[in-house]
Design a protein around this motif. Structure first.
Motif, mmCIF file in Angstrom:
data_model
loop_
_atom_site.group_PDB
_atom_site.id
_atom_site.type_symbol
_atom_site.label_atom_id
_atom_site.label_comp_id
_atom_site.label_asym_id
_atom_site.label_seq_id
_atom_site.Cartn_x
_atom_site.Cartn_y
_atom_site.Cartn_z
ATOM 1 N N UNK A 237 0.822 -1.208 0.000
ATOM 2 C CA UNK A 237 0.000 0.000 0.000
ATOM 3 C C UNK A 237 0.863 1.269 0.000
ATOM 4 N N UNK A 238 1.940 1.229 0.785
ATOM 5 C CA UNK A 238 2.822 2.391 0.906
ATOM 6 C C UNK A 238 3.492 2.759 -0.416
ATOM 7 N N UNK A 239 3.903 1.719 -1.176
ATOM 8 C CA UNK A 239 4.631 1.962 -2.418
ATOM 9 C C UNK A 239 3.819 1.632 -3.667
ATOM 10 N N UNK A 240 2.532 1.381 -3.468
ATOM 11 C CA UNK A 240 1.624 1.104 -4.582
ATOM 12 C C UNK A 240 2.099 -0.082 -5.428
ATOM 13 N N UNK A 241 2.356 -1.201 -4.753
ATOM 14 C CA UNK A 241 2.823 -2.413 -5.413
ATOM 15 C C UNK A 241 1.710 -3.464 -5.456
ATOM 16 N N UNK A 242 1.750 -4.299 -6.472
ATOM 17 C CA UNK A 242 0.785 -5.391 -6.573
ATOM 18 C C UNK A 242 1.065 -6.436 -5.503
ATOM 19 N N UNK A 243 0.002 -6.997 -4.947
ATOM 20 C CA UNK A 243 0.142 -8.057 -3.956
ATOM 21 C C UNK A 243 -0.933 -9.107 -4.162
#
Length: 274
Positions: A237-243
Motif C-alpha cells: 500500500x505504501x509503495x503502490x505495489x501489486x500483492x
C-alpha cells in the motif's frame, strides 16, 4: 536440471541450472533452507521458464567459511550472477531471500523481483495483541529452537493446512529440524538476533531496500505467522505495489500452493519477454 558448483567469496556454492531454452528465473531461498525449497514448483510441467537456484552459505550443500549475514548473502547473489554470466529478468525471493532479491533489483542485475512472504520492516508489529518483544521472542524460538517443543511449534506453524502428510509426520519433521538447528546455531545466531529480529536493522537496512521503489511485486499466504500478511500489505500500500494474498496458506507457500506461485511466475515471465 543439472547440479553444479562454483566458488564465490571463499565459499563453494552448490546450485542447479535448467537449460531448455526458456527464460531463466533465479530462485533465492529463505533462512536455513536450500535450493530445494521450491521443489513442488520445479516439478510442475506447465512452467514457461527455466530454473536456477543455489544454496546460500551455511545452507544445503554449500560451504560455510564466512560469518553469516544478510550482507554476505547479498554479495553471494551478486557474485553468482557476475560469474555465471546468466541473464535473469526475474528473481524470486522467499522470506530472507527477499533481501537479496531486492539487492539485485536495486543494483539493476534483474528487471523485476517477485517477493514471496519476504523479510520486511513490519514483521515485528503486525500480529494482533502481540508486542514487539513477544514477536522477537517467538521468532527466535521458531528460527533457532532449543527444545523439541519450540521445534514442533515452529514446524507446525510453517504450514497452514495438512498436505502430503506434513502435519501427520510433524514429530519426525520437528525432530530433524531441531537437530539441524542445534548443529547450526553458532553460525546463524548473529544473523537471527542482530538482523532478522532486530528492530533497528529492520527499520533501517531492510526498509532502505524497499525505499528504492524499483519494480517488485508480492505474493504471500494470508495465514502466514512468520511473515504476517499485514506486514507485507502495508508495504504494498505504501509503495503502490501489486500483492497477491493466497487463502489457506502459511509461510511455506511454495510447498502449499505451487500452482498459484507458478501461475504468477508464468505471467511475469510473459510480460517481461513480450
Amino acid at each position: 536440471m543439472e547440479k553444479k558448483k562454483i566458488n564465490l567469496l571463499n565459499e563453494e556454492i552448490i546450485y542447479v541450472e535448467e537449460n531448455t531454452g526458456k527464460p531463466k528465473v533465479l530462485f533465492l531461498h529463505g533462512f536455513n533452507s536450500s535450493y530445494n525449497f521450491a521443489n513442488q514448483v520445479y516439478r510442475l510441467e506447465n512452467r514457461n521458464y527455466d530454473i536456477v537456484a543455489f544454496d546460500f552459505p551455511g545452507c544445503g550443500e554449500s560451504s560455510n567459511n564466512n560469518e553469516i549475514s544478510v550482507e554476505l548473502y547479498q554479495k553471494i547473489s551478486e557474485e553468482f550472477i557476475k560469474q555465471t554470466n546468466i541473464n535473469f529478468d526475474l528473481v524470486i525471493g522467499h522470506s530472507l531471500g527477499g533481501a537479496s532479491a531486492l539487492y539485485l533489483l536495486n543494483k539493476n542485475y534483474v528487471k523485476k523481483a517477485l517477493l514471496a512472504a519476504p523479510i520486511n520492516y513490519n514483521i515485528l508489529n503486525t500480529i494482533a495483541k502481540e508486542t514487539i518483544n513477544q514477536s522477537i521472542e517467538r521468532l527466535q524460538k521458531w528460527l533457532l529452537p532449543s527444545n523439541i517443543e519450540d521445534a514442533t511449534d515452529s514446524s507446525n506453524n510453517l504450514v497452514y493446512k495438512e498436505k502430503n502428510n506434513y502435519k501427520k509426520n510433524i514429530s519426525k519433521i520437528a525432530s530433524v529440524f531441531l537437530k539441524l538447528s542445534q548443529n547450526k546455531e553458532k553460525y546463524f545466531a548473529k544473523i537471527v538476533r542482530h538482523q532478522i529480529i532486530n528492530p533497528e536493522f529492520l527499520k533501517k537496512e531492510i526498509k532502505n531496500l524497499y525505499k528504492e521503489n524499483k519494480d517488485y511485486e508480492f505474493i504471500t499466504g494470508i495465514n502466514d505467522l512468520f511473515v504476517p500478511f499485514l506486514s507485507v500489505a502495508k508495504i504494498a500500500n505504501e509503495y503502490n505495489k501489486n500483492i497477491i494474498g493466497i487463502k489457506d496458506c502459511g509461510h511455506a507457500l511454495f510447498f502449499e500452493k505451487p500452482q498459484e506461485i507458478n501461475d504468477k511466475i508464468n505471467s511475469l515471465v510473459y510480460q517481461l519477454n513480450e
